[in-house]
Design a protein around this motif. Structure first.
Motif, mmCIF file in Angstrom:
data_model
loop_
_atom_site.group_PDB
_atom_site.id
_atom_site.type_symbol
_atom_site.label_atom_id
_atom_site.label_comp_id
_atom_site.label_asym_id
_atom_site.label_seq_id
_atom_site.Cartn_x
_atom_site.Cartn_y
_atom_site.Cartn_z
ATOM 1 N N TYR A 43 -22.359 76.659 -11.238
ATOM 2 C CA TYR A 43 -23.009 75.740 -12.169
ATOM 3 C C TYR A 43 -24.429 75.886 -12.385
ATOM 4 N N GLN B 23 -30.049 67.487 -18.065
ATOM 5 C CA GLN B 23 -28.799 67.914 -18.777
ATOM 6 C C GLN B 23 -27.569 67.925 -17.785
ATOM 7 N N SER B 24 -26.442 68.060 -18.553
ATOM 8 C CA SER B 24 -24.938 68.112 -17.562
ATOM 9 C C SER B 24 -24.992 69.352 -16.857
ATOM 10 N N LEU B 25 -24.062 69.554 -15.991
ATOM 11 C CA LEU B 25 -23.709 70.658 -15.433
ATOM 12 C C LEU B 25 -22.889 71.739 -16.251
ATOM 13 N N LEU C 240 -20.826 75.026 -16.681
ATOM 14 C CA LEU C 240 -20.210 76.197 -15.790
ATOM 15 C C LEU C 240 -20.371 77.349 -16.091
ATOM 16 N N ILE D 44 -25.799 75.013 -8.673
ATOM 17 C CA ILE D 44 -24.963 74.279 -7.895
ATOM 18 C C ILE D 44 -23.304 75.051 -7.808
ATOM 19 N N GLN E 103 -12.495 68.555 -5.936
ATOM 20 C CA GLN E 103 -13.991 69.620 -6.067
ATOM 21 C C GLN E 103 -15.100 68.868 -5.260
ATOM 22 N N PHE F 236 -19.117 69.654 -4.192
ATOM 23 C CA PHE F 236 -20.321 70.427 -4.486
ATOM 24 C C PHE F 236 -21.175 70.845 -3.356
ATOM 25 N N TYR G 16 -18.516 61.302 -11.169
ATOM 26 C CA TYR G 16 -19.362 61.681 -10.233
ATOM 27 C C TYR G 16 -20.763 60.935 -10.525
ATOM 28 N N PRO H 200 -23.683 66.171 -7.153
ATOM 29 C CA PRO H 200 -22.829 65.333 -7.739
ATOM 30 C C PRO H 200 -21.997 64.798 -6.575
ATOM 31 N N PHE I 151 -21.357 61.338 -14.217
ATOM 32 C CA PHE I 151 -20.692 62.129 -15.006
ATOM 33 C C PHE I 151 -19.301 62.110 -15.014
ATOM 34 N N LEU J 232 -13.145 72.063 -13.863
ATOM 35 C CA LEU J 232 -13.598 70.708 -14.392
ATOM 36 C C LEU J 232 -14.515 70.850 -15.678
ATOM 37 N N PHE K 197 -17.098 68.907 -17.965
ATOM 38 C CA PHE K 197 -17.939 67.645 -17.581
ATOM 39 C C PHE K 197 -18.453 66.992 -18.877
ATOM 40 N N GLY K 198 -18.631 65.979 -19.071
ATOM 41 C CA GLY K 198 -19.210 65.021 -20.059
ATOM 42 C C GLY K 198 -20.656 65.527 -19.922
ATOM 43 N N GLN K 199 -21.379 64.861 -20.716
ATOM 44 C CA GLN K 199 -23.013 65.108 -20.985
ATOM 45 C C GLN K 199 -23.891 64.132 -19.840
ATOM 46 N N GLY K 200 -23.325 63.438 -19.182
ATOM 47 C CA GLY K 200 -23.864 62.320 -18.376
ATOM 48 C C GLY K 200 -24.372 61.302 -19.142
ATOM 49 N N ARG L 133 -27.483 58.408 -17.833
ATOM 50 C CA ARG L 133 -28.544 57.798 -17.125
ATOM 51 C C ARG L 133 -28.515 56.165 -16.942
#
Lengths: 113, 112
Positions: A36, A42-44, A46, A93, A102, A104, B36, B44, B89, B100, B102-105, B107
């Motif tokens: 990732y 921002q998000s992870l 892939l 990551i 999963q 990390f 996460y 995470p 997340f 997986l 993931f969503g955008q998260g 904060r």
């Protein structure tokens, strides 16, 4: 739970150089690992799925010739960022799945000057 | 493919209050939904998960609910504490996809 390690944790390099990042599953075997990239706030995202003994599967928009992935054993996958540029600076990551969960790695912060 | 939407992007609550984060997914074949927690500069960490054969799961102050019909799932944190401040997340695991999404998260900030 299972442990995934990553090395190095931080790397600073000059533009145009290549950087190799290692991802290891320490107490389990992983036929599949994931890479990732995460930009600040921002998000992870892939990048690719690393498959032991075969070619990696890249996500749309990820250049396979720039992000070389090798999964030579059941416990090690490597990501090589070739000819790195400042826009490649990010948090990379890896993860691996053990018994449907999963895990990390701690991540590698890459800074390209 | 699977698409996961997460709301809100930021959430600020007073210490001791509850926090709720919601996610929707698009692929009805998804059967595993982990949450996460990620602290700044760290990896995470799985805090709770739920599978599609269960509607709710609780672990001390954290709970997750799943509505398969509506294709949404939520994280609930009660009696929030300052150490709950982090980015959270959600994710969905499409059956057979091996990865997986993931969503955008979100904060989350807990104000003392």
């Amino acid at each position: 739970g299972a442990v995934v390690s990553q090395h190095p944790s931080r790397v600073i390099c000059k533009s145009g150089t290549s950087v190799k990042i290692e991802c290891r599953s320490l107490d389990f075997q992983a036929t599949t690992m994931f890479w990732y990239r995460q930009f600040p706030k921002q998000s992870l995202m892939l990048m690719a799925t690393s498959n032991e003994g075969s070619k990696a599967t890249y996500e749309q928009g990820v250049e396979k010739d720039k992000f070389l992935i090798n999964h030579a054993s059941l416990t090690l996958s490597t990501l090589t960022v070739t000819s790195a540029h400042p826009e490649d600076s990010s948090f990379y990551i890896c993860s691996a799945t053990d018994r449907n969960e999963q895990f990390f790695g701690p991540g590698t912060r890459l800074t390209v000057l | 493919g699977e698409n996961v939407e997460q709301h809100p992007s930021t959430l600020s609550v007073q210490e001791g209050d509850s926090a709720v984060i919601k996610c929707t997914y698009s692929d009805s074949a998804s059967n595993y939904f982990p949450w996460y927690k990620q602290e700044l500069g760290k990896r995470p960490q799985l805090i709770i998960d739920i599978r599609s054969n269960v509607g709710e799961k609780k672990d001390q102050r954290i709970a997750v609910t799943l509505n398969k019909t509506a294709k949404h799932f939520s994280l609930h944190i009660t009696e929030t504490q300052p150490e709950d401040s982090a980015v959270y997340f959600c994710a969905a695991f499409p059956q057979g996809a091996q990865k997986l999404v993931f969503g955008q998260g979100t904060r989350l900030t807990i104000n003392p």
